[in-house]
Design a protein around this motif. Structure first.
Motif, PDB file in Angstrom:
ATOM      1  N   ASP A   1       0.838  -1.211   0.000  1.00 34.24           N
ATOM      2  CA  ASP A   1       0.000   0.000   0.000  1.00 34.24           C
ATOM      3  C   ASP A   1       0.868   1.256   0.000  1.00 34.24           C
ATOM      4  OD1 ASP A   1      -2.276  -1.574   0.078  1.00 34.24           O
ATOM      5  OD2 ASP A   1      -2.379  -1.564   2.272  1.00 34.24           O
ATOM      6  N   LEU A   2       1.903   1.241   0.814  1.00 31.53           N
ATOM      7  CA  LEU A   2       2.773   2.412   0.885  1.00 31.53           C
ATOM      8  C   LEU A   2       3.484   2.643  -0.446  1.00 31.53           C
ATOM      9  CD1 LEU A   2       4.165   4.667   2.462  1.00 31.53           C
ATOM     10  CD2 LEU A   2       5.879   2.998   3.203  1.00 31.53           C
ATOM     11  N   GLU A   3       4.004   1.588  -1.045  1.00 30.70           N
ATOM     12  CA  GLU A   3       4.698   1.738  -2.320  1.00 30.70           C
ATOM     13  C   GLU A   3       3.764   2.270  -3.398  1.00 30.70           C
ATOM     14  OE1 GLU A   3       7.505  -0.935  -5.324  1.00 30.70           O
ATOM     15  OE2 GLU A   3       6.969  -1.675  -3.320  1.00 30.70           O
ATOM     16  N   ARG A   4       2.522   1.788  -3.418  1.00 31.60           N
ATOM     17  CA  ARG A   4       1.543   2.276  -4.389  1.00 31.60           C
ATOM     18  C   ARG A   4       1.255   3.762  -4.192  1.00 31.60           C
ATOM     19  NH1 ARG A   4      -3.560   3.071  -3.496  1.00 31.60           N
ATOM     20  NH2 ARG A   4      -3.538   1.755  -1.607  1.00 31.60           N
ATOM     21  N   LEU A   5       1.101   4.173  -2.925  1.00 26.27           N
ATOM     22  CA  LEU A   5       0.808   5.575  -2.637  1.00 26.27           C
ATOM     23  C   LEU A   5       1.977   6.485  -3.009  1.00 26.27           C
ATOM     24  CD1 LEU A   5      -0.914   5.129   0.852  1.00 26.27           C
ATOM     25  CD2 LEU A   5      -2.029   5.834  -1.276  1.00 26.27           C
TER      26      LEU A   5
ATOM     27  N   ASP B   1      -2.202  13.440  -4.763  1.00 29.91           N
ATOM     28  CA  ASP B   1      -1.805  13.896  -3.430  1.00 29.91           C
ATOM     29  C   ASP B   1      -2.336  12.897  -2.399  1.00 29.91           C
ATOM     30  OD1 ASP B   1      -1.134  15.162  -1.132  1.00 29.91           O
ATOM     31  OD2 ASP B   1      -2.515  16.846  -1.355  1.00 29.91           O
ATOM     32  N   ASN B   2      -1.461  12.041  -1.940  1.00 30.15           N
ATOM     33  CA  ASN B   2      -1.854  11.008  -0.973  1.00 30.15           C
ATOM     34  C   ASN B   2      -1.236  11.267   0.404  1.00 30.15           C
ATOM     35  OD1 ASN B   2      -3.235   9.386  -2.972  1.00 30.15           O
ATOM     36  ND2 ASN B   2      -1.194   8.857  -3.746  1.00 30.15           N
ATOM     37  N   SER B   3      -0.890  12.511   0.684  1.00 27.56           N
ATOM     38  CA  SER B   3      -0.141  12.822   1.901  1.00 27.56           C
ATOM     39  C   SER B   3      -0.870  12.393   3.165  1.00 27.56           C
ATOM     40  CB  SER B   3       0.169  14.313   1.955  1.00 27.56           C
ATOM     41  OG  SER B   3      -1.022  15.085   1.870  1.00 27.56           O
ATOM     42  N   LYS B   4      -2.191  12.565   3.205  1.00 29.22           N
ATOM     43  CA  LYS B   4      -2.950  12.190   4.395  1.00 29.22           C
ATOM     44  C   LYS B   4      -2.918  10.688   4.621  1.00 29.22           C
ATOM     45  CE  LYS B   4      -7.460  12.644   6.627  1.00 29.22           C
ATOM     46  NZ  LYS B   4      -8.855  13.159   6.483  1.00 29.22           N
TER      47      LYS B   4
ATOM     48  N   PHE C   1      10.218   9.771   8.180  1.00 34.49           N
ATOM     49  CA  PHE C   1      10.460  11.210   8.124  1.00 34.49           C
ATOM     50  C   PHE C   1       9.564  11.761   7.035  1.00 34.49           C
ATOM     51  CE2 PHE C   1      12.675  14.974   6.536  1.00 34.49           C
ATOM     52  CZ  PHE C   1      12.855  15.682   7.720  1.00 34.49           C
ATOM     53  N   LEU C   2       8.622  12.605   7.423  1.00 33.07           N
ATOM     54  CA  LEU C   2       7.623  13.091   6.480  1.00 33.07           C
ATOM     55  C   LEU C   2       7.436  14.593   6.673  1.00 33.07           C
ATOM     56  CD1 LEU C   2       5.669  12.167   4.275  1.00 33.07           C
ATOM     57  CD2 LEU C   2       3.984  11.669   6.039  1.00 33.07           C
TER      58      LEU C   2
ATOM     59  N   PHE D   1      12.318   5.634  -0.049  1.00 29.99           N
ATOM     60  CA  PHE D   1      12.791   7.007  -0.171  1.00 29.99           C
ATOM     61  C   PHE D   1      12.050   7.682  -1.324  1.00 29.99           C
ATOM     62  CE2 PHE D   1      16.172   4.450   1.560  1.00 29.99           C
ATOM     63  CZ  PHE D   1      16.725   5.221   2.563  1.00 29.99           C
ATOM     64  N   LYS D   2      11.365   8.770  -1.018  1.00 30.01           N
ATOM     65  CA  LYS D   2      10.709   9.576  -2.044  1.00 30.01           C
ATOM     66  C   LYS D   2      11.444  10.914  -2.097  1.00 30.01           C
ATOM     67  CE  LYS D   2       7.445  10.731  -5.001  1.00 30.01           C
ATOM     68  NZ  LYS D   2       7.307  10.068  -6.321  1.00 30.01           N
TER      69      LYS D   2
END
Length: 297
Positions: free
Chosen positions: A170-174, A180-183, A197-198, A242-243
């Motif tokens: 799920d995280l990798e897809r987002l 904008d999937n920040s929430k 770290f966000l 890492f993004k």
């Protein structure tokens, strides 16, 4: 000699040790010139006419760090005191030392210390510690070349999750999504990430983000950053994501936000110097107006 050494050690382990644990704060190093000592104020060490008493060690209680052996700490202090007194006695025998010149230097040091303390108090009381954004921005624009980077910095989102968690997909897809999937990302990180770290607007040193991850030993981080804006790496237990949002390389000028605190400190230091200079000028001007000094021919 052995008997004297045993007495010395007993003093350290009993009287000195107890004084330190008591937490008393009073006198510091003394040369034996004080009078009216308590009857139980024991002599710990002596060098010639100089004396060190147990009460002179009371201030050590404030200097001991938690977990440190207080008796050993006191013993080190006593040994240092002895060495210093021996050096002083040896220096006093040096015929090349001019007593008058030494006295002049002592007075110069005393006056310099008095002036320093007065300046410090004056500056502390009168310093305007508010550094507005506009002033920081102006200084940055005028001095950009003074802040050339020595290492890579970046704005990056980082996540560390256990490999077996189903939420990894799920995280990798987002993170790969253009929406904008920040929430959703923040909620997932707070619930499942071992570390993350966000902070999209915060610039950090890239080596600090990759520390303790498989990317820490990457041979070419410049190429790494230029090649892609998303990386997933794994070790035996965890998956690391890492993004990369933005980066600046060494030898480039950093964004103002990265050096904002540094600039604020520079501006405050300049204000301190200016306040001290103005203090000197004001004191001189007032004395001149009141004829408080005379220059004789």
């Amino acid at each position: 000699m052995k008997k004297k050494k045993n007495v010395y050690l007993r003093l350290l382990k009993s009287k000195v040790y107890l004084l330190i644990l008591a937490g008393a704060l009073s006198s510091c190093e003394n040369t034996g010139k004080r009078i009216g000592r308590d009857a139980d104020d024991r002599l710990v060490a002596s060098v010639g006419s100089q004396r060190l008493f147990s009460s002179d060690l009371e201030f050590l209680s404030a200097k001991i760090t938690p977990g440190e052996d207080s008796a050993k700490f006191a013993e080190r202090y006593v040994q240092n005191w002895i060495r210093k007194q021996l050096m002083v006695q040896q220096a006093e025998k040096n015929k090349s030392i001019d007593p008058a010149e030494l006295e002049r230097k002592l007075l110069d040091y005393k006056y310099a210390l008095m002036v320093y303390e007065y300046e410090k108090d004056y500056v502390d009381q009168n310093l305007d510690k508010d550094v507005p954004y506009e002033e920081i921005s102006a200084y940055y624009n005028q001095n950009r070349e003074n802040f050339i980077l020595k290492e890579i910095i970046s704005r990056v989102n980082f996540f560390k999750l256990e490999k077996q968690l189903p939420q990894n997909k799920d995280l990798e897809r987002l993170l790969k999504s253009n929406r904008d999937n920040s929430k959703e990302i923040r909620e997932l990180a707070q619930r499942y990430a071992s570390n993350f770290f966000l902070e999209d607007s915060t610039w950090v040193k890239f080596d600090e983000v990759t520390q303790n991850t498989p990317l820490a030993g990457h041979p070419n981080k410049v190429q790494l950053l230029k090649s892609n804006d998303f990386y997933k790496v794994e070790d035996e237990e965890f998956a690391y994501y890492f993004k990369i949002l933005e980066f600046k390389l060494a030898d480039q000028v950093p964004p103002m936000d990265f050096v904002r605190d540094e600039i604020a400190k520079i501006i405050l230091n300049k204000r301190k110097v200016s306040l001290a200079d103005q203090l000197h000028k004001d004191i001189y001007s007032r004395a001149l107006e009141k004829n408080e000094f005379t220059i004789h021919d």
